[in-house]
Scaffold this active site. Structure first.
Site, mmCIF file in Angstrom:
data_model
loop_
_atom_site.group_PDB
_atom_site.id
_atom_site.type_symbol
_atom_site.label_atom_id
_atom_site.label_comp_id
_atom_site.label_asym_id
_atom_site.label_seq_id
_atom_site.Cartn_x
_atom_site.Cartn_y
_atom_site.Cartn_z
ATOM 1 N N ASP A 110 -2.080 -0.050 6.143
ATOM 2 C CA ASP A 110 -2.106 0.626 7.372
ATOM 3 C C ASP A 110 -3.504 1.058 7.851
ATOM 4 O O ASP A 110 -3.733 1.450 8.884
ATOM 5 C CB ASP A 110 -1.461 1.968 7.438
ATOM 6 C CG ASP A 110 -2.289 2.982 6.248
ATOM 7 O OD1 ASP A 110 -2.311 2.706 5.432
ATOM 8 O OD2 ASP A 110 -2.605 3.974 6.726
ATOM 9 N N ASP B 41 -0.298 5.263 0.815
ATOM 10 C CA ASP B 41 -0.506 6.266 1.722
ATOM 11 C C ASP B 41 -0.582 5.691 3.175
ATOM 12 O O ASP B 41 -1.342 4.785 3.446
ATOM 13 C CB ASP B 41 -1.711 6.952 1.300
ATOM 14 C CG ASP B 41 -1.554 7.913 0.086
ATOM 15 O OD1 ASP B 41 -0.937 8.520 -0.073
ATOM 16 O OD2 ASP B 41 -2.297 7.370 -0.725
ATOM 17 N N GLU C 207 -13.006 11.961 -3.637
ATOM 18 C CA GLU C 207 -14.228 11.413 -2.944
ATOM 19 C C GLU C 207 -14.416 12.130 -1.853
ATOM 20 O O GLU C 207 -15.489 12.431 -1.211
ATOM 21 C CB GLU C 207 -14.353 9.920 -2.965
ATOM 22 C CG GLU C 207 -14.312 9.315 -4.528
ATOM 23 C CD GLU C 207 -13.079 9.097 -5.009
ATOM 24 O OE1 GLU C 207 -12.074 9.764 -4.656
ATOM 25 O OE2 GLU C 207 -13.069 8.258 -6.098
ATOM 26 N N ARG C 208 -13.023 12.246 -0.856
ATOM 27 C CA ARG C 208 -13.187 12.842 0.168
ATOM 28 C C ARG C 208 -13.530 14.213 0.336
ATOM 29 O O ARG C 208 -14.549 14.700 1.022
ATOM 30 C CB ARG C 208 -11.836 12.758 0.866
ATOM 31 C CG ARG C 208 -11.435 12.937 2.198
ATOM 32 C CD ARG C 208 -10.060 12.597 2.553
ATOM 33 N NE ARG C 208 -9.969 11.209 2.355
ATOM 34 C CZ ARG C 208 -8.779 10.673 1.830
ATOM 35 N NH1 ARG C 208 -7.684 11.479 1.538
ATOM 36 N NH2 ARG C 208 -8.858 9.415 1.593
ATOM 37 N N ASP D 62 0.866 -1.130 -0.107
ATOM 38 C CA ASP D 62 -0.079 0.091 -0.079
ATOM 39 C C ASP D 62 0.920 1.187 0.052
ATOM 40 O O ASP D 62 2.087 1.068 0.462
ATOM 41 C CB ASP D 62 -0.803 0.217 1.214
ATOM 42 C CG ASP D 62 -1.473 1.316 1.375
ATOM 43 O OD1 ASP D 62 -2.088 1.639 0.518
ATOM 44 O OD2 ASP D 62 -1.454 1.730 2.592
ATOM 45 N N THR E 293 -4.822 3.302 -3.865
ATOM 46 C CA THR E 293 -6.083 3.911 -3.981
ATOM 47 C C THR E 293 -5.585 5.388 -4.605
ATOM 48 O O THR E 293 -6.573 6.359 -5.107
ATOM 49 C CB THR E 293 -6.927 3.910 -2.660
ATOM 50 O OG1 THR E 293 -7.963 2.846 -3.143
ATOM 51 C CG2 THR E 293 -7.625 5.225 -2.589
ATOM 52 N N GLY F 266 -9.828 7.845 -1.184
ATOM 53 C CA GLY F 266 -9.843 8.710 -2.598
ATOM 54 C C GLY F 266 -9.905 10.302 -2.177
ATOM 55 O O GLY F 266 -10.821 10.618 -1.426
ATOM 56 N N GLY F 267 -8.817 10.898 -2.538
ATOM 57 C CA GLY F 267 -8.832 12.280 -2.086
ATOM 58 C C GLY F 267 -10.173 12.931 -2.754
ATOM 59 O O GLY F 267 -10.584 14.026 -2.088
HETATM 60 C C1 XBP Z 1 -5.315 6.350 0.463
HETATM 61 C C2 XBP Z 1 -6.222 7.265 -0.125
HETATM 62 C C3 XBP Z 1 -5.693 8.393 -1.164
HETATM 63 C C4 XBP Z 1 -5.036 9.698 -0.514
HETATM 64 C C5 XBP Z 1 -5.242 10.683 -1.473
HETATM 65 O O1 XBP Z 1 -4.688 5.451 -0.514
HETATM 66 O O2 XBP Z 1 -7.522 7.181 0.020
HETATM 67 O O3 XBP Z 1 -7.078 8.629 -1.777
HETATM 68 O O4 XBP Z 1 -5.739 9.874 0.664
HETATM 69 O O5 XBP Z 1 -4.817 10.466 -2.768
HETATM 70 P P1 XBP Z 1 -3.891 4.167 0.109
HETATM 71 P P2 XBP Z 1 -5.811 11.107 -3.998
HETATM 72 O O6 XBP Z 1 -3.715 3.955 1.490
HETATM 73 O O7 XBP Z 1 -4.715 2.866 -0.780
HETATM 74 O O8 XBP Z 1 -2.397 4.354 -0.693
HETATM 75 O O9 XBP Z 1 -5.970 12.561 -3.701
HETATM 76 O O10 XBP Z 1 -4.813 10.817 -5.021
HETATM 77 O O11 XBP Z 1 -6.963 10.208 -3.902
HETATM 78 MG MG MG Z 2 -2.872 3.372 3.266
#
Ligand code: XBP
Ligand code: MG
Length: 250
Positions: A178, A6, A50-51, A4, A118, A47-48
């Site tokens: 995580d 983030d 979507e958030r 993963d 993601t 997803g940034g």
């Molecule tokens: C975590 C997410 C990502 C990031 C922001 O992804 O939800 O959307 O928060 O990135 P992961 P974006 O833990 O699967 O790596 O703005 O590109 O969505």
């Molecule tokens: Mg993560």
């Protein structure tokens, strides 16, 4: 080894995405500023974009016209990603301790690695080019990002795709995650998961993980308890957990 991004490779949410979201809001003259606590709540949505869209839909000062609102969300999210890439390039987002050592061990032992995230390909490229060099992609047998798997975690799409690309059965792989969403995504396909807790998921329920601990750099604080001569979570430890197949909280 399925990584993963983030929260797992780096504390990108706290040190990167949150900072960049707030900077984008300020630049574009919108009145929102997210605190650390706000962001912890908002992270329930993967997803940034979507958030941000979920947040914007709830605040009174956002545009009423759906097309205008969508345009604002897209613009802010694009700018957030540009600012995120700048933060990474400035060296503000280190890899989490122990990540590099495990990656190097995978390389030396010929253990294939993949990225399963993601987040967008651009964000992954920015982070990994900064830390592993311009040819970072050569180290990975597959790189699955939001563009390849638009249904974001906890949907299993990204992991389904990674297994197909690697031609692996679920129990031949291991994922490092995580978040509860990441754990659920991999577990839905039957992939064993080791959880390294990150800033916003310190107390999250991770029942069903093979193991959970504070980071790959240490053998302290892990469940199940472990002691390795290397003093860190190394490949031998991951193989041992994988072989035992016991999950925490089960
Ligand atoms: C975590 C997410 C990502 C990031 C922001 O992804 O939800 O959307 O928060 O990135 P992961 P974006 O833990 O699967 O790596 O703005 O590109 O969505
Ligand atoms: Mg993560």
């Amino acid at each position: 080894m399925l990584w993963d991004v983030d929260g797992t490779l780096a504390e990108t949410e706290r040190d990167g995405h949150l900072v960049a979201f707030n900077a984008a809001f300020a630049e574009r003259g919108v009145p929102w500023r997210w605190t650390d606590a706000d962001y912890g709540e908002l992270l329930r949505v993967a997803g940034g974009r979507e958030r941000l869209a979920g947040f914007v839909a709830t605040v009174p000062e956002s545009p009423r016209d759906p097309a205008e609102r969508d345009g604002l969300v897209r613009d802010l999210h694009l700018r957030k990603n540009e600012l995120y890439a700048q933060l990474v390039a400035e060296g503000r987002i280190p890899l989490r301790p122990g990540v590099r050592a495990l990656m190097d061990e995978c390389d030396v032992s010929g253990t294939r690695m993949a990225i399963v995230t993601t987040t967008s390909r651009g964000n992954v490229a920015a982070l990994l080019a900064a830390h592993l060099g311009a040819d970072w992609e050569r180290r990975f047998a597959a790189v699955v990002t939001a563009e390849d798997a638009p249904r974001k975690k906890p949907d299993p799409e990204a992991y389904v795709r990674a297994l197909a690309l690697l031609e692996l059965a679920a129990d031949e792989a291991i994922a490092i995650e995580d978040s509860p969403a990441g754990l659920a995504s991999a577990r839905a396909v039957g992939i064993p998961v080791v959880v390294t807790r990150s800033r916003y998921f310190v107390d999250a329920d991770v029942a069903g993980a093979l193991a959970v601990g504070p980071g790959l750099h240490t053998t302290a604080g892990w469940e199940p308890a472990t002691r390795r001569p290397s003093g860190r979570i190394d490949l031998a430890q991951l193989r041992a957990w994988h072989g035992a197949g016991v999950t925490v909280g089960a």
